[in-house]
Scaffold this active site. Structure first.
Site, short mmCIF file in Angstrom:
data_model
loop_
_atom_site.label_atom_id
_atom_site.label_comp_id
_atom_site.label_asym_id
_atom_site.label_seq_id
_atom_site.Cartn_x
_atom_site.Cartn_y
_atom_site.Cartn_z
N GLU A 41 0.83 -1.20 0.00
CA GLU A 41 0.00 0.00 0.00
C GLU A 41 0.87 1.25 0.00
O GLU A 41 1.86 1.35 0.74
CB GLU A 41 -0.90 -0.02 1.24
CG GLU A 41 -1.84 1.15 1.39
CD GLU A 41 -2.75 1.00 2.61
OE1 GLU A 41 -3.66 1.83 2.76
OE2 GLU A 41 -2.55 0.05 3.40
N LYS A 108 -9.18 2.95 -2.78
CA LYS A 108 -9.54 2.24 -1.55
C LYS A 108 -10.93 2.63 -1.09
O LYS A 108 -11.26 3.82 -0.98
CB LYS A 108 -8.51 2.55 -0.47
CG LYS A 108 -8.61 1.75 0.81
CD LYS A 108 -7.43 2.09 1.72
CE LYS A 108 -7.40 1.27 2.99
NZ LYS A 108 -6.22 1.63 3.82
N CYS A 144 -5.78 -3.16 1.73
CA CYS A 144 -5.75 -3.31 3.19
C CYS A 144 -7.13 -3.36 3.85
O CYS A 144 -7.77 -4.40 3.89
CB CYS A 144 -4.89 -2.22 3.81
SG CYS A 144 -4.21 -2.67 5.43
#
Length: 559
Positions: A41, A108, A144
């Site tokens: 990330e 994200k 994540c």
């Protein structure tokens, strides 16, 4: 299909250096026959960038590096994490680089805002899946928190046993991002992560990621960042699970790695699984990596520490020597009239065993001169903590003078138990640049020392077996003013790491006097902790980014 995992140590803000590291991994992965490479990330800039994300020039630098990197990529698809600005909005993004261009970008969806995370301060959530084709297969991209879900991990209640860490669990029914990728046609999911370490974190990741794999039927490749960033340490420990949630690959923890995963008909072919390590080994490696990267990435030539002959400074010396090499460590013994002969002997023996530079600077002449200067002010007043703290502050001043002269950073040696109860001196033993044991309880200090000696006996046995003492007055031991450490640490863990109130703690079997004493000391010491240097975080809640208590505060726990 062959998928490469680049478990790399990115340096925050070194955009050009990180891009070079990614390109080198892509070149190596391509030579190994990989079709796609996944990086962690925000790999282009490092994690967490914090308020650098508020700077337009920083975002532009990241974008320029990404565009330049994309133009150089040939023969392999590379997934790179980066911040992306779009018409005044900022996203935590991952882009797929292929054949000299960016072919897809994912934003994200779920932004964490708990413990050490505050992504909601900077980013806006994405709302679309990202699926791309490579080598005859379709791969989805998540980042994540997307596999944890919008609620993130939560602490299970109540605690099972006093002093035992609660298990952190995900919320399997609420993670929409993996389902969206599956609905868009993904056959496997690539997840970029910057998931910091704390004790038992890998088991938690297994639970969450395996649940997502079972829900969607997709294999999941979990690529995690490795390295130290201020108080955070990222352990890497990347892994792969198949569609049933079974772990098929496990990369080592706390080191960089490049591994190629082979899949047949979309199913990962089982490969190497790094052996599980005991908690002490994981924590010790986290401390070493945290020290190595803080010192190295900030350009310090070495470290200094006060070596007292006690167990805390002994552990810090071991970590520093193992992390940096003994040639970069200088241990300074600063005896007073209250320092026992065994402390001098043991400190010298430890330094010799570690092969570090060792210096003795007696503080009695300086202490006597201070007392002469203050004689009229202190006339007819008893010797108390004032004189004790004065000795500690003399030592802190000497260490900082050496630091200024030689450029080395001072490592403080106080542990979490002491930081919790205020058993530390502002501008004394708290003076320094990095607090190695800031999140290590006293009982864990002992466990780590035993573990380190098991790898080669360097800490004299007497340091471990003698009662701990600050040696600031005659016949002083820690337990004169504190509860037994096994009691203190258990109460501290329940109160600090799991937010248990005093009545809950007492119901778990702890005496009222001990609970009241520990919590009172903890409450009164917040102003000290706010001035402490940063240090390695290894628990779910350390005294740092994820401990945010007001100093001026009249709320008091009810007993």
């Amino acid at each position: 299909m062959r998928i490469a995992i680049a478990q790399i140590n990115c340096t925050l803000g070194d955009v050009a250096g990180n891009a070079t590291r990614i390109f080198d991994c892509a070149t190596r992965a391509c030579a190994l026959g990989a079709d796609v490479l996944i990086t962690p990330e925000l790999s282009i800039c490092g994690y967490p960038p914090e308020d650098l994300l508020l700077r337009d020039d920083f975002i532009a630098a990241c974008d320029n590096a990404l565009q330049d990197l994309a133009q150089r990529i040939r023969g392999i698809a590379v997934i790179v994490g980066h911040p992306q600005g779009v018409r005044g909005r900022l996203f935590n993004a991952a882009s797929v680089l292929m054949d000299g261009r960016i072919v897809a970008t994912y934003a994200k969806r779920d932004l964490p805002n708990y413990t050490v995370f505050d992504e909601g301060r900077y980013f806006e959530p994405g709302d679309r899946p990202c699926v791309f084709d490579v080598a005859g297969g379709r791969l989805g991209v998540n980042i994540c928190e997307d596999v944890w879900g919008p609620q993130g991990p939560r602490t299970a209640r109540p605690a099972a046993e006093p002093g035992e860490h609660d298990e952190l669990r995900g919320t399997p029914s609420v993670a929409e991002a993996p389902r969206m990728a599956r609905a868009a046609g993904a056959q496997a999911l690539l997840v970029l992560n910057a998931s910091p370490y704390h004790v038992n974190k890998l088991a938690t990741r297994y639970d969450v990621v395996s649940a997502r794999a079972r829900e969607t039927g997709m294999p999941i490749v979990f690529c995690n960042l490795v390295g130290g960033q201020d108080e955070l340490v990222f352990d890497g420990a990347s892994f792969v699970v198949d569609g049933s949630g079974k772990v098929t690959h496990q990369l080592p923890a706390f080191e960089e790695a490049l591994t190629v995963i082979e899949t047949v008909d979309g199913v990962p072919v089982p490969g190497e699984i790094a052996p599980e390590q005991p908690l002490e080994a994981m924590v010790y490696k986290a401390l070493c990596l945290g020290v190595k990267d803080y010192v190295g990435k900030n350009g310090f030539p070495g470290v200094l520490l006060g070596l007292s002959g006690g167990i805390d400074s002994a552990l810090v010396a071991c970590v520093a020597a193992d992390a940096l090499g003994p040639e970069k460590v200088r241990a300074v013994m600063m005896p007073s009239q209250y320092t026992a002969r065994m402390s001098l002997e043991d400190a010298e023996a430890l330094a010799a065993n570690l092969n570090t530079r060792y210096t003795v600077l007696p503080i009695k002449p300086v202490f006597d001169r201070y007392l002469e200067t203050l004689a009229n002010e202190f006339k007819d007043l008893p010797f108390d903590t004032t004189e004790e703290n004065l000795q500690s502050r003399i030592r802190g001043t000497l260490l900082m003078a050496l630091s200024n002269k030689y450029g080395s950073i001072v490592l403080t040696t106080g542990n979490k138990s002491e930081m919790a109860t205020g058993y530390a001196t502002l501008y004394g033993d708290m003076a320094g640049g990095f607090a190695v044991l800031k999140d290590i309880s006293k009982t864990l200090v002992y466990r780590l020392c035993h573990w380190r000696n098991g790898r080669g006996r360097v800490i004299p046995e007497r340091i471990i077996t003698r009662p701990p003492s600050a040696e600031l007055k005659p016949n002083q031991v820690d337990q004169d003013s504190l509860p037994p450490y096994e009691v203190l640490d258990a109460i501290m863990e329940l109160y600090v790491e799991h937010d248990r109130g005093p009545q809950e703690i007492m119901r778990l079997g702890f005496g009222r006097a001990d609970v009241e004493r520990v919590i009172r000391l903890l409450t009164l010491s917040e102003y000290k902790r706010r001035q402490a240097p940063v240090g390695v975080r290894i628990t779910p809640r350390g005294f740092g980014k994820d401990w945010r208590y007001p100093i001026t505060n009249r709320y008091r726990d009810k007993f």
